[in-house]
Scaffold this motif. Sequence first.
Motif, PDB file in Angstrom:
ATOM      1  N   TYR A 115     -10.131 -37.328-125.179  1.00 27.57           N
ATOM      2  CA  TYR A 115     -10.948 -38.415-125.712  1.00 27.57           C
ATOM      3  C   TYR A 115     -12.084 -38.758-124.753  1.00 27.57           C
ATOM      4  N   ASP A 116     -13.176 -39.272-125.326  1.00 29.05           N
ATOM      5  CA  ASP A 116     -14.318 -39.689-124.517  1.00 29.05           C
ATOM      6  C   ASP A 116     -14.154 -41.101-123.975  1.00 29.05           C
ATOM      7  N   GLY A 117     -13.264 -41.863-124.578  1.00 32.81           N
ATOM      8  CA  GLY A 117     -12.968 -43.213-124.120  1.00 32.81           C
ATOM      9  C   GLY A 117     -11.607 -43.618-124.629  1.00 32.81           C
ATOM     10  N   LEU A 118     -10.940 -44.529-123.907  1.00 37.32           N
ATOM     11  CA  LEU A 118      -9.580 -44.936-124.265  1.00 37.32           C
ATOM     12  C   LEU A 118      -9.437 -46.455-124.226  1.00 37.32           C
ATOM     13  N   ILE A 119      -8.764 -46.984-125.227  1.00 33.88           N
ATOM     14  CA  ILE A 119      -8.360 -48.391-125.249  1.00 33.88           C
ATOM     15  C   ILE A 119      -6.845 -48.382-125.360  1.00 33.88           C
ATOM     16  N   VAL A 120      -6.161 -48.980-124.382  1.00 33.22           N
ATOM     17  CA  VAL A 120      -4.700 -48.868-124.317  1.00 33.22           C
ATOM     18  C   VAL A 120      -4.086 -50.246-124.141  1.00 33.22           C
ATOM     19  N   GLY A 121      -2.931 -50.448-124.765  1.00 39.26           N
ATOM     20  CA  GLY A 121      -2.322 -51.765-124.691  1.00 39.26           C
ATOM     21  C   GLY A 121      -0.803 -51.739-124.664  1.00 39.26           C
ATOM     22  N   CYS A 122      -0.232 -52.785-124.071  1.00 35.54           N
ATOM     23  CA  CYS A 122       1.220 -52.879-123.932  1.00 35.54           C
ATOM     24  C   CYS A 122       1.651 -54.340-123.847  1.00 35.54           C
ATOM     25  N   PRO A 123       2.926 -54.613-124.086  1.00 34.27           N
ATOM     26  CA  PRO A 123       3.475 -55.934-123.803  1.00 34.27           C
ATOM     27  C   PRO A 123       3.991 -55.985-122.367  1.00 34.27           C
ATOM     28  N   THR A 124       4.474 -57.150-121.958  1.00 29.61           N
ATOM     29  CA  THR A 124       5.219 -57.263-120.699  1.00 29.61           C
ATOM     30  C   THR A 124       6.641 -57.673-121.076  1.00 29.61           C
ATOM     31  N   TRP A 125       7.573 -56.759-120.870  1.00 27.44           N
ATOM     32  CA  TRP A 125       8.947 -56.982-121.313  1.00 27.44           C
ATOM     33  C   TRP A 125       9.901 -57.157-120.134  1.00 27.44           C
ATOM     34  N   ASN A 126       9.783 -56.279-119.153  1.00 28.13           N
ATOM     35  CA  ASN A 126      10.639 -56.371-117.961  1.00 28.13           C
ATOM     36  C   ASN A 126      10.001 -57.351-116.979  1.00 28.13           C
ATOM     37  N   THR A 127      10.206 -58.630-117.245  1.00 25.70           N
ATOM     38  CA  THR A 127       9.529 -59.705-116.513  1.00 25.70           C
ATOM     39  C   THR A 127       9.873 -59.677-115.031  1.00 25.70           C
ATOM     40  N   GLY A 128       8.836 -59.707-114.208  1.00 20.25           N
ATOM     41  CA  GLY A 128       9.023 -59.738-112.762  1.00 20.25           C
ATOM     42  C   GLY A 128       9.217 -58.375-112.125  1.00 20.25           C
ATOM     43  N   ALA A 129       9.297 -57.319-112.927  1.00 15.93           N
ATOM     44  CA  ALA A 129       9.524 -55.977-112.388  1.00 15.93           C
ATOM     45  C   ALA A 129       8.276 -55.460-111.680  1.00 15.93           C
ATOM     46  N   ASP A 130       8.490 -54.610-110.695  1.00 16.65           N
ATOM     47  CA  ASP A 130       7.372 -53.993-109.984  1.00 16.65           C
ATOM     48  C   ASP A 130       6.850 -52.762-110.713  1.00 16.65           C
ATOM     49  N   GLU A 131       7.665 -52.152-111.541  1.00 15.32           N
ATOM     50  CA  GLU A 131       7.244 -50.977-112.290  1.00 15.32           C
ATOM     51  C   GLU A 131       7.959 -50.917-113.631  1.00 15.32           C
ATOM     52  N   TYR A 132       7.408 -50.104-114.508  1.00  9.16           N
ATOM     53  CA  TYR A 132       7.949 -49.953-115.863  1.00  9.16           C
ATOM     54  C   TYR A 132       8.121 -51.316-116.529  1.00  9.16           C
ATOM     55  N   ARG A 133       7.043 -52.069-116.528  1.00  9.29           N
ATOM     56  CA  ARG A 133       7.104 -53.463-116.972  1.00  9.29           C
ATOM     57  C   ARG A 133       7.098 -53.634-118.479  1.00  9.29           C
TER      58      ARG A 133
END
Length: 242
Positions: A115-133
């Motif tokens: 792709y020439d450009g990307l728009i990406v989105g996610c929720p925050t589920w693992n609250t307070g986690a340092d990774e895989y949030r």
Amino acid sequence: MAQNSDLHRPRSNLVVMTLLALVFAGLQWQLSSHGSKQVSFAGGPTHKQSGRAGGLMSVVDAAARRRGCTAREAIGLFFATQTGNTETVAGIIADKAGAEAMDAGEISAEDLAGYDGLIVGCPTWNTGADEYRSGTSWDDLLDDIKGVDLKDKPVAVFGCGDSQGYGDNFCDGIEELHETFAAAGAKMVGYVDAGAYQHAESKSTRGDKFLGLPLDQDNEDDMTEDRIASWVTQIKGEGMPL
């Protein structure tokens, strides 16, 4: 005496074939003359056209652009969701940006390079986690994305959070996606003023800016459409080929 219509079919067919050949030859001439050097949805050069041929190509190219699939301006809009909020806002972004929202669980990290450009989105589920949030399919892609060459591709991040119920970790997932794509060499765009939100803390702020667009469907869903409309205009001005 009744006439046998079958006697006239060979001549009629010949006339039709001749007319079709002339129309086709005329279209070829129009396409081959006075060409510009733009790129069409099919990946080849387009040409300045007039009349019905130009109108038809304009309609086809416009439809391709609305789906984010032109060769020159291929936009990938990807989301992953837990409760459905991120999918909802991805749909609104798709409408405003003229792209098609797709589930990140249906792609590989290598697909993003196309792709020439990307728009990406996610929720925050693992609250307070340092990774895989996010607790979504993005978690399975993060490490692989860092190894993909996205040098100078514009990438904008959005995320969903709850500024009242989880105000100390509001939209933390934005920062994780941001850092992942930045590590792949992407040009990060779409930072938003943090002062417009009613949260306490977030890992996704840098100075007085969020590293993407936070959206709060739990408490401020009435503001979502205006926020998205402003943001889409912003990222277009920052280099997102919309």
